[in-house]
Motif scaffolding. Structure first.
Motif, PDB file in Angstrom:
ATOM      1  N   ALA A  71      67.999  68.359  58.152  1.00  0.00           N
ATOM      2  CA  ALA A  71      69.055  68.752  57.215  1.00  0.00           C
ATOM      3  C   ALA A  71      68.463  69.264  55.912  1.00  0.00           C
ATOM      4  O   ALA A  71      68.972  70.225  55.320  1.00  0.00           O
ATOM      5  N   ALA A  72      67.371  68.641  55.468  1.00  0.00           N
ATOM      6  CA  ALA A  72      66.707  69.122  54.249  1.00  0.00           C
ATOM      7  C   ALA A  72      66.114  70.505  54.457  1.00  0.00           C
ATOM      8  O   ALA A  72      66.077  71.327  53.538  1.00  0.00           O
ATOM      9  N   GLN A  73      65.670  70.762  55.664  1.00  0.00           N
ATOM     10  CA  GLN A  73      65.056  72.058  55.975  1.00  0.00           C
ATOM     11  C   GLN A  73      66.097  73.168  56.058  1.00  0.00           C
ATOM     12  O   GLN A  73      65.878  74.279  55.561  1.00  0.00           O
ATOM     13  N   THR A  74      67.243  72.885  56.686  1.00  0.00           N
ATOM     14  CA  THR A  74      68.259  73.911  56.911  1.00  0.00           C
ATOM     15  C   THR A  74      69.353  73.912  55.854  1.00  0.00           C
ATOM     16  O   THR A  74      70.105  74.879  55.735  1.00  0.00           O
ATOM     17  N   GLY A  75      69.480  72.823  55.114  1.00  0.00           N
ATOM     18  CA  GLY A  75      70.506  72.756  54.083  1.00  0.00           C
ATOM     19  C   GLY A  75      71.840  72.229  54.549  1.00  0.00           C
ATOM     20  O   GLY A  75      72.801  72.182  53.774  1.00  0.00           O
ATOM     21  N   ASN A  76      71.951  71.801  55.811  1.00  0.00           N
ATOM     22  CA  ASN A  76      73.205  71.205  56.283  1.00  0.00           C
ATOM     23  C   ASN A  76      72.927  70.298  57.475  1.00  0.00           C
ATOM     24  O   ASN A  76      71.853  70.336  58.082  1.00  0.00           O
ATOM     25  N   LEU A  77      73.943  69.481  57.818  1.00  0.00           N
ATOM     26  CA  LEU A  77      73.796  68.494  58.888  1.00  0.00           C
ATOM     27  C   LEU A  77      74.400  68.957  60.210  1.00  0.00           C
ATOM     28  O   LEU A  77      74.299  68.239  61.214  1.00  0.00           O
ATOM     29  N   SER A  78      75.004  70.115  60.236  1.00  0.00           N
ATOM     30  CA  SER A  78      75.665  70.556  61.457  1.00  0.00           C
ATOM     31  C   SER A  78      74.641  70.903  62.533  1.00  0.00           C
ATOM     32  O   SER A  78      73.503  71.285  62.238  1.00  0.00           O
ATOM     33  N   GLY A  79      75.045  70.758  63.780  1.00  0.00           N
ATOM     34  CA  GLY A  79      74.152  71.104  64.883  1.00  0.00           C
ATOM     35  C   GLY A  79      73.222  69.966  65.268  1.00  0.00           C
ATOM     36  O   GLY A  79      73.638  68.819  65.454  1.00  0.00           O
ATOM     37  N   ARG A  80      71.937  70.266  65.389  1.00  0.00           N
ATOM     38  CA  ARG A  80      70.955  69.289  65.863  1.00  0.00           C
ATOM     39  C   ARG A  80      70.880  68.039  64.982  1.00  0.00           C
ATOM     40  O   ARG A  80      70.827  66.921  65.516  1.00  0.00           O
ATOM     41  N   PRO A  81      70.893  68.150  63.643  1.00  0.00           N
ATOM     42  CA  PRO A  81      70.827  66.930  62.839  1.00  0.00           C
ATOM     43  C   PRO A  81      71.951  65.946  63.143  1.00  0.00           C
ATOM     44  O   PRO A  81      71.713  64.749  63.306  1.00  0.00           O
ATOM     45  N   GLU A  82      73.189  66.441  63.246  1.00  0.00           N
ATOM     46  CA  GLU A  82      74.298  65.527  63.517  1.00  0.00           C
ATOM     47  C   GLU A  82      74.210  64.947  64.918  1.00  0.00           C
ATOM     48  O   GLU A  82      74.576  63.786  65.139  1.00  0.00           O
ATOM     49  N   ALA A  83      73.702  65.719  65.865  1.00  0.00           N
ATOM     50  CA  ALA A  83      73.528  65.195  67.225  1.00  0.00           C
ATOM     51  C   ALA A  83      72.526  64.038  67.225  1.00  0.00           C
ATOM     52  O   ALA A  83      72.711  63.035  67.930  1.00  0.00           O
TER      53      ALA A  83
END
Length: 424
Positions: free
Chosen positions: A205-217
């Protein structure tokens, strides 16, 4: 470095000017003025006595004139300034000022040369050290390269992978950190794996700027393993909040409160997050009092039956040398707590020290108000026993305690031996 030296010189000059300004006026003038005043007062006394003697007829007119002329001459002499004394004092003060003007900057420079850090003048060095805990970036890179080579030689080194992942994460090298977390996730099981999954999601999430997708999974996977993991709950709530699902976010964040001590700073911060989400969802605010009451409520019906099935039993013993120090009236708390994360007990019972050794049973009905979710929410715990001389569940210096290794919930015939004293 030039800016520092210029600033130091300016401050030194200002300090010296203040000293010189405060000392102006000279002590010699002050001393000379005092001397003249004293002498004049004495001469005035003599003149008064002279006038009295003449009025009483003790002196002739010729004697009176002679003595008065002598007094007038002495008055003229006594009121002359002592130029020699003033010059000597001026030379002394000038020498003192010159000594201070030379000694202060020279002494400061010598002390800094001996004990200071000249590298601090270099902005690049200062920036590198501030971001790497006092080590230069080159040194840190060398250490990471050495650790990376060790991990190639020993790819199952969990501690090494953890250090490598978190160091790169702190340095914002998210690609390397993410790869290390992925490796760790394949090496670990249970609650340790859940924690790594949450860290991995946070890194992505820190790398992409959001939690959607792989981080939330990854967060969802961590919560399946450890439903009460606070970091995973915090991230899940944030993901829901960012999507505008405020009601669900508030519900998830409320679960964090079960792992926190009521009234603590973390508790207050979490309440604020929950109420922010509740306000956006049009829900009533959650007060701390209401939340404490909610946590103290016991499960009922089928939920109570399920909770009662989660239990631990065994015997509490104490070393003979420690028991000899007890009066027998002390309280003995027997409790179960999570292996990782919060150290707050999830269930607790109590005995008297005079009963030791004694049997115990802990189940979900013995939940601690304001503590974590019940014993049924965990699969493995640590069971501890503490002799409290104050009757306080929280450890105090001088209390006696002992713990089991990690055990599965449902275990029986456990032995908890009290063998050590809480350090001061």
């Amino acid at each position: 470095m030039a800016a520092f030296i210029i600033t130091a010189v300016i401050l030194t000059v200002l300090a010296l000017l203040l000293l010189f300004w405060g000392a102006r006026g000279g002590s010699a003038r002050t001393g000379d003025g005092g001397r003249v005043k004293t002498n004049l007062e004495a001469l005035q006394g003599e003149y008064a006595a002279l006038e009295k003697n003449r009025s009483e007829g003790r002196l002739s007119q010729a004697e009176y004139e002679e003595v008065r002329a002598e007094l007038e001459r002495r008055v003229l002499e006594e009121t002359k300034p002592d130029t020699g004394l003033e010059k000597a004092d001026r030379r002394q003060r000038l020498g003192t000022f010159l000594f201070i003007a030379l000694f202060v900057p020279i002494a400061a420079g010598v002390i800094y040369w001996r004990f200071g850090t000249w590298d601090a003048f270099n902005p690049e060095v200062a920036q590198a050290q501030s971001s790497t805990g006092g080590h230069s970036m080159a040194e840190l890179d060398a250490q990471l390269a050495h650790l990376e080579q060790n991990l190639k030689d020993n790819p199952s080194d969990v501690n090494g992978w953890m250090l490598y992942a978190r160091t790169n994460d702190a340095l914002k090298r998210f690609d390397k950190a993410s790869a290390a977390y992925e490796k760790l996730a394949s090496l670990l099981q249970g609650s340790a794996r859940a924690q790594v999954l949450a860290d991995w999601a946070d890194c992505l999430a820190a790398q992409t700027g959001n939690l959607s997708g792989r981080p939330e999974a990854l967060v969802d996977e961590a919560l399946k393993i450890e439903p009460s993991l606070w970091k995973a709950l915090a991230l899940k709530g944030t993901a829901l909040y960012n999507r505008g699902e405020y009601r669900q976010a508030a519900s998830v964040w409320e679960r964090i409160l079960r792992t926190q001590e009521p009234g603590s700073e973390d508790w207050g911060n979490t309440i604020a997050m929950v109420n922010d989400a509740r306000a956006k969802a049009g829900m009533p605010q959650l007060t701390e009092t209401a939340q404490v009451k909610r946590l103290e409520e016991r499960p009922s019906g089928s939920a109570a039956a399920s909770a009662a099935a989660a239990r631990l039993s065994g015997t509490v013993t104490i070393s003979p040398d420690l028991k000899a120090k007890l009066s027998g009236d002390e309280t003995v708390f027997v409790f179960a707590r999570p292996i990782e994360g919060s150290k707050m007990p999830v269930a607790v019972t109590q005995l008297k020290a005079s009963e030791l050794p004694a049997s115990f049973t802990i189940d979900s009905s013995m939940r601690l108000p304001g503590g974590m979710g019940g014993l049924e929410s965990l699969s493995r715990v640590v069971v501890g026993a503490r002799v409290s001389k104050t009757g306080n569940l929280m450890p105090q210096p001088g209390d006696l305690e002992g713990y089991t290794p990690a055990v599965s919930v449902g275990s029986s015939n456990l032995v908890v031996k009290i063998t050590s004293e809480v350090s001061r």
